[in-house]
Motif scaffolding. Structure first.
Motif, PDB file in Angstrom:
ATOM      1  N   VAL A 180       0.994  -1.070  -0.702  1.00 65.27           N
ATOM      2  CA  VAL A 180      -0.141   0.093   0.365  1.00 65.27           C
ATOM      3  C   VAL A 180       0.925   1.189  -0.142  1.00 65.27           C
ATOM      4  N   GLU A 181       0.220   2.665  -0.707  1.00 67.67           N
ATOM      5  CA  GLU A 181       1.198   3.421  -0.830  1.00 67.67           C
ATOM      6  C   GLU A 181       0.360   4.999   0.475  1.00 67.67           C
ATOM      7  N   ALA A 183       0.254   7.915  -0.372  1.00 71.32           N
ATOM      8  CA  ALA A 183       0.915   9.647  -0.871  1.00 71.32           C
ATOM      9  C   ALA A 183       0.993  10.923  -0.034  1.00 71.32           C
ATOM     10  N   THR A 195       4.872   8.678  -7.226  1.00 74.71           N
ATOM     11  CA  THR A 195       3.733   7.342  -7.503  1.00 74.71           C
ATOM     12  C   THR A 195       4.405   6.795  -8.616  1.00 74.71           C
ATOM     13  N   ASP A 199       5.585   2.899  -9.033  1.00 76.73           N
ATOM     14  CA  ASP A 199       5.239   1.990  -9.893  1.00 76.73           C
ATOM     15  C   ASP A 199       5.619   1.286 -11.109  1.00 76.73           C
ATOM     16  N   LYS A 210       0.345  -4.019  -6.355  1.00 77.63           N
ATOM     17  CA  LYS A 210       0.220  -3.040  -4.985  1.00 77.63           C
ATOM     18  C   LYS A 210      -1.797  -2.916  -4.862  1.00 77.63           C
ATOM     19  N   ARG A 213      -3.993   3.112  -1.357  1.00 79.29           N
ATOM     20  CA  ARG A 213      -3.517   4.376  -2.201  1.00 79.29           C
ATOM     21  C   ARG A 213      -3.988   4.935  -1.505  1.00 79.29           C
TER      22      ARG A 213
END
Length: 345
Positions: A180-181, A183, A195, A199, A210, A213
């Protein structure tokens, strides 16, 4: 370019590693390199002609921004012949333009500018250059290369790329791994670049997906709130990449409150608190990817070299480079002692 705001100034657009760059720009260590071609002068610690540097930076309302200002001040203090004319710092475009015009009217020898809005401040950069005052454009780039003599800044795409590579290597033997991200602000180009790099790196690891986000706002509060949402929505994942160590403080609070320790976390920027946690190695935070505020110290070195008509130590050219992109090193428990001195509060 988004409207000017505190969070909108946090980082600029975008190689030399931070440590290598400091050595190259300042030559503070004894020289072992061969003399520069054509006997070009190189920047060094020996006092040269007096230089007045005008510094127009950000309002210090974020850890990284405060570190930018402190790095500039401390570096200028190293040189007895350097006078630093520093503005109060502003995230308001009109106010910063006025501050820079004041420095131009004072006829400083060189300007170092981290603009609140690179596009909006391009004209004042052009004004300085036309007045014969060379400009070091720090991090957030002006819209025209004619508005600065040298650009130095971080590598946002590289941050994401290196974060993704690190996580990829940690999880490459795990089937159906999930990441997970967390940002930053999605209306900033830098967030998109981070990002995209992340990716692109993950594409080399087909076992990793992923799955979620969330965009936060580079604050402790937003990091905590958005991380809580991620944790509630994702009952299982293997790694988290957080774009900013300041918002990471909040993210870690949410993780602790949820009692989660089933994944690894990678931060961004290089805060001292993050490095301390990595060194302790008693939680989920295992690495942070640098966006070095030492770039401000290097900008002072470059400005001094310009003012004294010197080159850069360790390079053969008579002139300083037109641009320098810093390297986004990954700090882990294996190398954290090396980078701890650069950690910011």
């Amino acid at each position: 370019m988004p409207p000017t705001s505190r969070r909108g100034l946090l980082f600029g657009t975008a190689a030399v590693s931070a440590g290598a760059l400091l050595t190259a720009c300042t030559s503070n260590e004894p020289k072992n390199a061969a003399p520069a071609a054509g006997n070009a002068p190189a920047a060094d610690d020996k006092p040269g002609r007096p230089v007045t540097i005008g510094f127009a930076g950000p309002q210090a309302d974020h850890g990284w921004l405060n570190a930018i200002n402190q790095n500039a001040k401390r570096r200028a203090e190293k040189y007895s012949e350097v006078t630093l004319e520093i503005t109060e710092g502003s995230n308001d475009t009109a106010a910063q333009i006025g501050q820079i015009q004041t420095l131009i009217n004072k006829k400083v020898d060189v300007l170092v500018v981290l603009p609140a809005d690179g596009k909006a401040l391009t004209q004042v950069g052009l004004q300085a250059m036309r007045a014969g005052i060379p400009v070091i454009n720090l991090d957030r780039v002006f819209a025209s290369p004619q508005a600065y003599r040298c650009w130095i800044g971080g590598d946002n795409y590289g941050m994401g790329l290196n974060a993704g590579r690190y996580i990829g290597e940690q999880l490459k033997g795990k089937p159906n791994a999930k990441v997970v991200e967390l940002a930053g602000l999605d209306n900033l180009e830098l967030t998109k670049q981070r990002t995209q790099g992340f990716d692109d790196a993950l594409r080399n690891y087909p076992n990793i997906t992923k799955v979620a986000r969330q965009a936060a706002e580079f604050t402790v509060e937003s990091g905590q709130a958005k991380m809580a949402q991620l944790l509630q929505a994702q009952q299982r994942f293997d790694a988290l990449w957080n774009h900013d160590d300041d918002q990471g403080v909040g993210a870690l609070r949410a993780i602790q409150q949820a009692g989660r320790d089933d994944f690894l976390m990678v931060g961004g920027a290089g805060a001292k608190s993050a490095m301390d946690a990595i060194k302790a190695d008693d939680g989920v935070l295992k690495a942070t990817v640098l966006y070095p505020p030492t770039m401000a110290a290097s900008a002072i070195d470059l400005a001094r070299a310009l003012g004294q008509k010197k080159g850069v130590g360790g390079m053969s050219e008579l002139e300083i480079p037109a641009s320098i992109t810093l390297y986004s090193a990954v700090v882990t428990k294996d190398n954290v002692d090396e980078y701890l001195p650069t950690g910011f509060s």
